[in-house]
Design an enzyme around this catalytic site. Sequence first.
Site, PDB file in Angstrom:
ATOM      1  N   CYS A  10      54.232  39.210  29.706  1.00  0.00           N
ATOM      2  CA  CYS A  10      53.083  38.611  30.400  1.00  0.00           C
ATOM      3  C   CYS A  10      53.043  37.129  30.043  1.00  0.00           C
ATOM      4  CB  CYS A  10      51.786  39.332  30.031  1.00  0.00           C
ATOM      5  SG  CYS A  10      51.388  39.282  28.269  1.00  0.00           S
ATOM      6  N   ASN A  13      51.472  37.176  25.769  1.00  0.00           N
ATOM      7  CA  ASN A  13      51.954  38.236  24.868  1.00  0.00           C
ATOM      8  C   ASN A  13      50.877  38.638  23.846  1.00  0.00           C
ATOM      9  OD1 ASN A  13      54.680  38.754  22.470  1.00  0.00           O
ATOM     10  ND2 ASN A  13      53.816  40.206  23.908  1.00  0.00           N
ATOM     11  N   CYS A  15      47.687  40.200  25.416  1.00  0.00           N
ATOM     12  CA  CYS A  15      46.818  41.167  26.115  1.00  0.00           C
ATOM     13  C   CYS A  15      47.634  42.234  26.836  1.00  0.00           C
ATOM     14  CB  CYS A  15      45.891  40.455  27.100  1.00  0.00           C
ATOM     15  SG  CYS A  15      44.791  39.240  26.339  1.00  0.00           S
ATOM     16  N   ARG A  16      48.241  41.878  27.963  1.00  0.00           N
ATOM     17  CA  ARG A  16      48.858  42.900  28.809  1.00  0.00           C
ATOM     18  C   ARG A  16      50.173  43.443  28.263  1.00  0.00           C
ATOM     19  NH1 ARG A  16      48.848  39.184  33.952  1.00  0.00           N
ATOM     20  NH2 ARG A  16      49.049  37.700  32.233  1.00  0.00           N
ATOM     21  N   SER A  17      51.099  42.553  27.888  1.00  0.00           N
ATOM     22  CA  SER A  17      52.412  43.087  27.480  1.00  0.00           C
ATOM     23  C   SER A  17      52.388  43.843  26.152  1.00  0.00           C
ATOM     24  CB  SER A  17      53.497  42.006  27.518  1.00  0.00           C
ATOM     25  OG  SER A  17      53.240  40.946  26.640  1.00  0.00           O
ATOM     26  N   ASP A 127      45.393  39.458  34.846  1.00  0.00           N
ATOM     27  CA  ASP A 127      45.158  38.826  33.544  1.00  0.00           C
ATOM     28  C   ASP A 127      43.706  39.076  33.107  1.00  0.00           C
ATOM     29  OD1 ASP A 127      44.810  37.138  31.415  1.00  0.00           O
ATOM     30  OD2 ASP A 127      45.740  35.403  32.377  1.00  0.00           O
TER      31      ASP A 127
HETATM   32  P1  4NP Z   1      48.213  37.934  28.544  1.00  0.00           P
HETATM   33  O1  4NP Z   1      46.779  37.205  28.638  1.00  0.00           O
HETATM   34  O2  4NP Z   1      49.169  37.096  29.365  1.00  0.00           O
HETATM   35  O3  4NP Z   1      47.970  39.279  29.158  1.00  0.00           O
HETATM   36  O4  4NP Z   1      48.581  37.999  27.074  1.00  0.00           O
HETATM   37  C1  4NP Z   1      46.594  35.866  28.337  1.00  0.00           C
HETATM   38  C2  4NP Z   1      46.566  35.464  27.024  1.00  0.00           C
HETATM   39  C3  4NP Z   1      46.351  34.130  26.705  1.00  0.00           C
HETATM   40  C4  4NP Z   1      46.177  33.203  27.711  1.00  0.00           C
HETATM   41  C5  4NP Z   1      46.204  33.614  29.038  1.00  0.00           C
HETATM   42  C6  4NP Z   1      46.424  34.934  29.344  1.00  0.00           C
HETATM   43  N1  4NP Z   1      45.932  31.833  27.377  1.00  0.00           N
HETATM   44  O5  4NP Z   1      45.719  31.033  28.308  1.00  0.00           O
HETATM   45  O6  4NP Z   1      45.960  31.475  26.187  1.00  0.00           O
END
Ligand code: 4NP
Length: 159
Positions: A10, A13, A15-17, A127
């Site tokens: 994602c 790294n 939340c989703r992945s 997201d």
């Molecule tokens: P992820 O979510 O891609 O599912 O891990 C996010 C985590 C952090 C950020 C954006 C999305 N960020 O902008 O820091």
Amino acid sequence: MKKVKVLFVCLGNICRSPTAEGVFRHLVQQEGHSDWITTDSAGTHAYHIGEQPDRRAQQTARTRGIDLSDLRGRQAITSDFHEFDYILAMDEDNYQDLQGLCPRGLENKLNLFLDFSDDYSETQVPDPYYGGEQGFEHVFDMVESASRGLLDKIIRKYK
Ligand code: 4NP
């Protein structure tokens, strides 16, 4: 038996992945395939290298019996395309960023993770970072469904 290596990707790294890695890893263990299917996760961006998964992702997973506390953020790199058999993007942005990293000839390893789900017509795991807890529940449900579909496909193909 061939070893199959699966990488979930994602943006951050956190939340989703990691949720996908934790859920898929649990399923693989539960069904006795840990000796030949291995997992990892990564982000397309470097914001959260070395960090534990987001507190909300860990909490949602914990209430459903999945422990994410051992996972740490890292960034996806070109050599991942040599090392892994499946590279699974959570959304179109991740997919496009990964296409930019992908060596020629290995594009077939790259897929949208949600395409493996039989339960969702959408193709992207949204997201949840800037939303509430509900977003994390939704992500978990999607990831659980896609994990089932992916494991079935890997077993049919390699076993
Ligand atoms: P992820 O979510 O891609 O599912 O891990 C996010 C985590 C952090 C950020 C954006 C999305 N960020 O902008 O820091």
